[in-house]
Scaffold this active site. Structure first.
Site, PDB file in Angstrom:
ATOM      1  N   HIS A  54       0.677  -0.991  -0.183  1.00 21.94           N
ATOM      2  CA  HIS A  54       0.212   0.315  -0.149  1.00 21.94           C
ATOM      3  C   HIS A  54       0.710   0.923   0.092  1.00 21.94           C
ATOM      4  O   HIS A  54       1.920   1.013   1.063  1.00 21.94           O
ATOM      5  CB  HIS A  54      -0.718   0.281   1.219  1.00 21.94           C
ATOM      6  CG  HIS A  54      -2.076   0.611   0.981  1.00 21.94           C
ATOM      7  ND1 HIS A  54      -2.039   2.299   1.355  1.00 21.94           N
ATOM      8  CD2 HIS A  54      -3.536   0.941   0.881  1.00 21.94           C
ATOM      9  CE1 HIS A  54      -2.973   3.026   1.317  1.00 21.94           C
ATOM     10  NE2 HIS A  54      -3.961   1.692   0.553  1.00 21.94           N
TER      11      HIS A  54
ATOM     12  N   GLU B 255      -7.806  -4.733  -0.796  1.00 22.95           N
ATOM     13  CA  GLU B 255      -8.575  -5.870  -1.673  1.00 22.95           C
ATOM     14  C   GLU B 255      -8.417  -7.176  -1.445  1.00 22.95           C
ATOM     15  O   GLU B 255      -9.446  -7.504  -2.084  1.00 22.95           O
ATOM     16  CB  GLU B 255      -7.602  -5.207  -3.490  1.00 22.95           C
ATOM     17  CG  GLU B 255      -7.530  -3.777  -3.580  1.00 22.95           C
ATOM     18  CD  GLU B 255      -8.102  -2.727  -4.274  1.00 22.95           C
ATOM     19  OE1 GLU B 255      -8.836  -3.768  -4.248  1.00 22.95           O
ATOM     20  OE2 GLU B 255      -7.888  -2.207  -4.281  1.00 22.95           O
TER      21      GLU B 255
HETATM   22  N1  COA Z   1       3.989  -7.997  -4.471  1.00 24.73           N
HETATM   23  C1  COA Z   1       4.390  -8.150  -4.503  1.00 24.73           C
HETATM   24  N2  COA Z   1       5.548  -6.947  -5.253  1.00 24.73           N
HETATM   25  C2  COA Z   1       5.048  -5.942  -4.113  1.00 24.73           C
HETATM   26  C3  COA Z   1       3.821  -5.500  -4.406  1.00 24.73           C
HETATM   27  C4  COA Z   1       3.022  -7.015  -4.512  1.00 24.73           C
HETATM   28  N3  COA Z   1       1.707  -7.191  -3.799  1.00 24.73           N
HETATM   29  N4  COA Z   1       3.478  -4.414  -3.873  1.00 24.73           N
HETATM   30  C5  COA Z   1       5.026  -3.919  -3.910  1.00 24.73           C
HETATM   31  N5  COA Z   1       5.609  -5.178  -3.980  1.00 24.73           N
HETATM   32  C6  COA Z   1       7.369  -4.449  -4.007  1.00 24.73           C
HETATM   33  C7  COA Z   1       7.359  -4.103  -5.429  1.00 24.73           C
HETATM   34  O1  COA Z   1       7.855  -5.438  -6.858  1.00 24.73           O
HETATM   35  C8  COA Z   1       8.979  -3.417  -5.739  1.00 24.73           C
HETATM   36  O2  COA Z   1       9.615  -3.809  -5.601  1.00 24.73           O
HETATM   37  P1  COA Z   1      11.834  -3.426  -6.175  1.00 24.73           P
HETATM   38  O3  COA Z   1      12.121  -2.177  -5.564  1.00 24.73           O
HETATM   39  O4  COA Z   1      12.184  -4.536  -5.947  1.00 24.73           O
HETATM   40  O5  COA Z   1      11.038  -2.892  -7.651  1.00 24.73           O
HETATM   41  C9  COA Z   1       8.516  -2.770  -4.225  1.00 24.73           C
HETATM   42  O6  COA Z   1       7.550  -3.670  -3.637  1.00 24.73           O
HETATM   43  C10 COA Z   1       8.179  -1.063  -4.222  1.00 24.73           C
HETATM   44  O7  COA Z   1       7.026  -1.244  -4.922  1.00 24.73           O
HETATM   45  P2  COA Z   1       6.311   0.251  -5.269  1.00 24.73           P
HETATM   46  O8  COA Z   1       5.134   0.465  -6.977  1.00 24.73           O
HETATM   47  O9  COA Z   1       7.230   1.229  -5.550  1.00 24.73           O
HETATM   48  O10 COA Z   1       5.365   0.479  -3.931  1.00 24.73           O
HETATM   49  P3  COA Z   1       3.761   1.678  -3.746  1.00 24.73           P
HETATM   50  O11 COA Z   1       3.906   1.613  -2.455  1.00 24.73           O
HETATM   51  O12 COA Z   1       4.587   2.885  -5.231  1.00 24.73           O
HETATM   52  O13 COA Z   1       2.764  -0.037  -4.180  1.00 24.73           O
HETATM   53  C11 COA Z   1       0.494  -0.996  -4.746  1.00 24.73           C
HETATM   54  C12 COA Z   1       1.557   0.323  -4.073  1.00 24.73           C
HETATM   55  C13 COA Z   1      -1.098  -1.040  -3.990  1.00 24.73           C
HETATM   56  C14 COA Z   1       0.791  -0.220  -6.341  1.00 24.73           C
HETATM   57  C15 COA Z   1       1.642  -2.290  -4.704  1.00 24.73           C
HETATM   58  O14 COA Z   1       2.277  -2.511  -3.538  1.00 24.73           O
HETATM   59  C16 COA Z   1       0.953  -3.147  -6.410  1.00 24.73           C
HETATM   60  O15 COA Z   1       1.053  -2.896  -7.102  1.00 24.73           O
HETATM   61  N6  COA Z   1       0.117  -3.750  -5.363  1.00 24.73           N
HETATM   62  C17 COA Z   1      -0.391  -5.223  -5.208  1.00 24.73           C
HETATM   63  C18 COA Z   1      -1.812  -4.365  -6.470  1.00 24.73           C
HETATM   64  C19 COA Z   1      -2.914  -4.495  -4.802  1.00 24.73           C
HETATM   65  O16 COA Z   1      -2.911  -4.952  -4.607  1.00 24.73           O
HETATM   66  N7  COA Z   1      -3.778  -3.269  -5.682  1.00 24.73           N
HETATM   67  C20 COA Z   1      -4.718  -2.476  -4.522  1.00 24.73           C
HETATM   68  C21 COA Z   1      -4.203  -1.724  -4.260  1.00 24.73           C
HETATM   69  S1  COA Z   1      -5.347  -0.657  -2.762  1.00 24.73           S
END
Ligand code: COA
Length: 362
Positions: A248, A301
């Protein structure tokens, strides 16, 4: 990367708000100061709408007026986006910079109510029933969740209604997420409430925001079929994929909404709870091992998908169900933007080609 550039605007404070307070470290979520735990089961969703929009639990989202959608395809998120935009001209909504706050509040009330009805009607079309359920049947429902189910299926199982009500309350508002930001950006231009809400629906339809539950149910089924959550998690992460329902942008602690939805899933006897908990344990352990620097916890979610499954919501309908709840937060933010806001106009740093001539001279 220069100091004043923050990809995805992470950590940038773009507005001040009095609406909701996601408590990043403590894992709590408060609407107008009230912990959502106190609301679930005590007030139905439509009163929580009143709390968010009017700061008044005695206020409520109104009933939808008579309206016949132009053309429903059964794809609820796009039906909702198109129909909401269409309501702007159908109802001749005034521009936010030209109407009073009271008029904007009235527009948002009738739009919110109608948006829920549109989703129910679109879901009914997807089930192969273009005919509406008679008004007298819908009127038998006591809460917005019951009426939604009646408008969709002609019946409202109390367990389904409770699952939806809990889900809607938990996801009604969450600060400046992508869809709410979209709503505020559009509102900041002085556009009408239908334009702001339809833009928010578009933003919500993506899998990284509101679309994740649609992926969680097939994921749980796949994991149940393999019977080995640990191996499934490792294989998925090794192949570079993300596990839907984890991580998140705001919370570093457990998402409080996930806790409530998990409890509700247990109480309502979800057949998926066992595999969901096993996958959750495996995912949390492996994500912590691979990302010790960044807490990646269960987000809203994940158990939303389990709760929505109790109400037999088909996964493709999940983003539109999310939109139904988030109309409360969006409406509150559109009003707040109207009262206090300023046109959004961030900057972009140009990093393209240096000046060059079509003649090849520099
Ligand atoms: N599964 C696997 N790896 C994950 C992950 C997940 N659900 N969420 C984040 N990561 C990893 C990324 O691959 C990244 O790794 P890296 O630095 O080696 O490339 C790292 O964690 C940071 O990811 P980032 O996208 O920068 O984090 P964020 O805080 O911007 O992302 C989300 C937030 C929600 C977009 C992300 O966690 C995600 O894509 N989750 C899955 C989709 C989801 O559940 N969405 C609903 C949100 S309420």
């Amino acid at each position: 990367m220069s100091e004043d550039f923050s990809p995805g605007l992470e950590g940038i404070v773009a507005v001040e708000t009095e609406i909701a307070e996601p408590d990043r470290e403590g894992g709590q979520l408060r609407y107008r100061g009230i912990d959502i735990r106190e609301l679930v089961g005590r007030y139905p969703y439509e009163r929580v709408w009143g709390l968010l929009v009017d700061n008044d639990l005695d206020s409520a989202m109104p009933e939808p007026g008579p309206y016949e959608p132009a053309r429903l395809t059964g794809n609820a998120p796009s039906d909702l986006q198109a129909e909401t935009a269409r309501l702007s001209s159908e109802w001749k909504l005034g521009k936010l910079n030209e109407i009073s706050d009271e008029q904007a509040r009235a527009d948002l009330g009738r739009l919110s109510a109608q948006m829920m009805a549109i989703v129910a009607r679109s879901a009914r079309v997807a089930d192969g029933h273009p005919d509406p359920v008679p008004d007298e049947v819908v009127a038998k429902g006591k809460t917005a969740a019951e009426k939604f189910l009646l408008r969709w299926r002609g019946e409202a199982d109390p367990k389904h209604a409770r699952a939806i009500d809990t889900y809607w309350i938990c996801t009604a508002e969450h600060g400046l997420n992508a869809s709410t930001f979209s709503a505020r950006i559009v509102a900041s231009t002085g556009a009408d409430c239908g334009a702001a809400l339809s833009a928010a629906v578009g933003a919500l339809s993506g899998p990284l925001h509101g679309g994740a539950p649609a992926y969680v149910k097939p994921m749980l089924e796949e994991v149940a079929a393999t019977g080995d959550p640990e191996k499934w998690v490792k294989d998925t992460l090794d192949s570079g994929k993300r596990i839907m329902g984890f991580g998140h942008r705001v919370y570093r602690a457990e998402d409080p909404r996930s806790r409530i939805l998990k409890e509700t899933s247990r109480e309502l006897g979800s057949p998926q709870i066992e595999i969901a908990e096993r996958l959750e344990d495996a995912a949390l352990a492996e994500l912590e091992r691979r990302h010790p620097e960044r807490p990646l916890k269960t987000n809203v979610e994940y158990y939303s998908a389990v709760v929505l499954d109790i109400a037999e919501i088909p996964p493709p309908l999940a983003p539109a169900m999310f939109a139904c709840s988030r109309v409360a937060g969006w409406s509150a933010h559109i009003l707040e933007q109207k009262r206090t806001g300023r046109l959004f106009r961030p900057s972009a740093r140009y990093i393209g080609p240096a000046p060059r001539s079509l003649n090849g001279d520099s």
